[in-house]
Write a protein that holds these residues in place. Structure first.
Motif, PDB file in Angstrom:
ATOM      1  N   GLY A   1       0.786  -1.232   0.000  1.00 37.59           N
ATOM      2  CA  GLY A   1       0.000   0.000   0.000  1.00 37.59           C
ATOM      3  C   GLY A   1       0.814   1.276   0.000  1.00 37.59           C
ATOM      4  N   LYS A   2       2.094   1.195  -0.356  1.00 34.63           N
ATOM      5  CA  LYS A   2       2.964   2.373  -0.333  1.00 34.63           C
ATOM      6  C   LYS A   2       3.220   2.957  -1.722  1.00 34.63           C
ATOM      7  N   ALA A   3       2.558   2.423  -2.730  1.00 32.04           N
ATOM      8  CA  ALA A   3       2.711   2.942  -4.094  1.00 32.04           C
ATOM      9  C   ALA A   3       1.392   2.760  -4.823  1.00 32.04           C
ATOM     10  N   PRO A   4       1.074   3.648  -5.763  1.00 35.20           N
ATOM     11  CA  PRO A   4      -0.161   3.535  -6.540  1.00 35.20           C
ATOM     12  C   PRO A   4       0.032   2.619  -7.738  1.00 35.20           C
ATOM     13  N   PHE A   5      -1.026   2.447  -8.517  1.00 30.48           N
ATOM     14  CA  PHE A   5      -0.904   1.784  -9.805  1.00 30.48           C
ATOM     15  C   PHE A   5       0.107   2.549 -10.674  1.00 30.48           C
ATOM     16  N   VAL A   6       0.982   1.802 -11.368  1.00 35.46           N
ATOM     17  CA  VAL A   6       1.969   2.401 -12.272  1.00 35.46           C
ATOM     18  C   VAL A   6       2.043   1.560 -13.545  1.00 35.46           C
ATOM     19  N   ARG A   7       1.996   2.224 -14.699  1.00 39.26           N
ATOM     20  CA  ARG A   7       2.175   1.561 -15.983  1.00 39.26           C
ATOM     21  C   ARG A   7       3.625   1.736 -16.428  1.00 39.26           C
ATOM     22  N   PHE A   8       4.249   0.648 -16.861  1.00 40.59           N
ATOM     23  CA  PHE A   8       5.619   0.705 -17.362  1.00 40.59           C
ATOM     24  C   PHE A   8       5.566   0.892 -18.872  1.00 40.59           C
ATOM     25  N   GLU A   9       5.257   2.126 -19.279  1.00 40.35           N
ATOM     26  CA  GLU A   9       5.038   2.473 -20.672  1.00 40.35           C
ATOM     27  C   GLU A   9       6.349   2.832 -21.363  1.00 40.35           C
ATOM     28  N   THR A  10       6.407   2.585 -22.668  1.00 40.18           N
ATOM     29  CA  THR A  10       7.531   3.032 -23.484  1.00 40.18           C
ATOM     30  C   THR A  10       7.128   4.299 -24.230  1.00 40.18           C
ATOM     31  N   ILE A  11       8.120   5.030 -24.727  1.00 39.59           N
ATOM     32  CA  ILE A  11       7.831   6.220 -25.519  1.00 39.59           C
ATOM     33  C   ILE A  11       7.032   5.854 -26.757  1.00 39.59           C
ATOM     34  N   ALA A  12       7.433   4.784 -27.445  1.00 39.81           N
ATOM     35  CA  ALA A  12       6.720   4.367 -28.651  1.00 39.81           C
ATOM     36  C   ALA A  12       5.283   3.983 -28.334  1.00 39.81           C
ATOM     37  N   GLY A  13       5.076   3.295 -27.222  1.00 39.95           N
ATOM     38  CA  GLY A  13       3.726   2.896 -26.839  1.00 39.95           C
ATOM     39  C   GLY A  13       2.852   4.087 -26.498  1.00 39.95           C
ATOM     40  N   LEU A  14       3.437   5.044 -25.784  1.00 42.87           N
ATOM     41  CA  LEU A  14       2.696   6.255 -25.428  1.00 42.87           C
ATOM     42  C   LEU A  14       2.283   7.021 -26.677  1.00 42.87           C
ATOM     43  N   GLU A  15       3.209   7.214 -27.597  1.00 38.39           N
ATOM     44  CA  GLU A  15       2.893   7.955 -28.813  1.00 38.39           C
ATOM     45  C   GLU A  15       1.875   7.208 -29.672  1.00 38.39           C
ATOM     46  N   ALA A  16       1.923   5.890 -29.663  1.00 36.35           N
ATOM     47  CA  ALA A  16       0.940   5.108 -30.410  1.00 36.35           C
ATOM     48  C   ALA A  16      -0.461   5.288 -29.824  1.00 36.35           C
ATOM     49  N   ASP A  17      -0.557   5.357 -28.495  1.00 38.31           N
ATOM     50  CA  ASP A  17      -1.850   5.604 -27.858  1.00 38.31           C
ATOM     51  C   ASP A  17      -2.401   6.975 -28.256  1.00 38.31           C
TER      52      ASP A  17
END
Length: 209
Positions: A165-181
């Motif tokens: 409970g010491k960290a929230p949800f985190v996505r391990f996204e790549t730059i390419a994946g982010l730009e594709a979204d």
């Protein structure tokens, strides 16, 4: 794991008192945002936290609705010395109180690695923008390989911190994946940058098409 507003409410007071961790990167980001801000812009900020960025950008916009899904964060934001053209609202991107097609700029900083369904959020942002409007964001991309020792270790520790409970949800996204979204939601990317470069906090300016 889903995003949890209670986690952010618990840390809101401490978060409000924390200094900016990388001032040069923050200033570089603000400079680029201001450079793209249209005259008389109607702005929506998502994930505004304790409101410092919305207040910083207030002189460059006609109006800013600054939102966060954590009531604790909004309480801290409202406690800051305000600006007449900034309204703080407890809401997330899908809140029906936010009207489609009325914003010239939608922005979100250090947010989208914390969003479980980024494609759905991007699609909603597209709907919120007026035709030709701008989506301006900066996102930590922890899915990149060249994080260095410190951030590589942090990446390994995050699941354990989430479990206790010491960290929230985190996505391990790549730059390419982010730009594709972003492009997949109907945007044309017109500028990118990394402020800072490690871990890459990827800045994107995209236009609704």
């Amino acid at each position: 794991m889903k995003s949890n507003p209670d986690f952010w409410t618990k840390i809101a007071e401490k978060y409000a008192a924390s200094p900016i961790s990388d001032v040069p990167a923050y200033e570089a980001t603000m400079d680029r945002v201001v450079a793209h801000m249209p005259d008389g812009a109607r702005v929506l900020e998502l994930g505004c936290g304790t409101g410092s960025t919305a207040l910083r950008l207030a002189p460059h916009a006609h109006s800013i609705i600054a939102t966060d899904f954590s009531q604790g964060m909004i309480t801290q934001a409202k406690a800051r010395p305000g600006a007449d053209n900034v309204q703080f609202l407890c809401a997330d991107v899908f809140d029906p109180a936010l009207e489609d097609g009325v914003f010239d700029v939608v922005m979100g900083f250090n947010l989208f690695h914390l969003v479980p369904d980024t494609p759905a959020a991007m699609a909603r942002i597209h709907d919120l923008l007026a035709p030709g409007g701008l989506f301006i964001s900066k996102s930590v991309c922890l899915g990149e390989r060249s994080l260095g020792f410190k951030f590589g270790l942090m990446k390994r520790v995050i699941p354990l911190m989430q479990w206790v409970g010491k960290a929230p949800f985190v996505r391990f996204e790549t730059i390419a994946g982010l730009e594709a979204d972003i492009t997949g939601a109907g945007f044309e990317i017109i500028e990118t940058g990394d402020y800072p470069a490690r871990p890459p906090n990827h800045f994107v300016v995209a236009r609704r098409v």
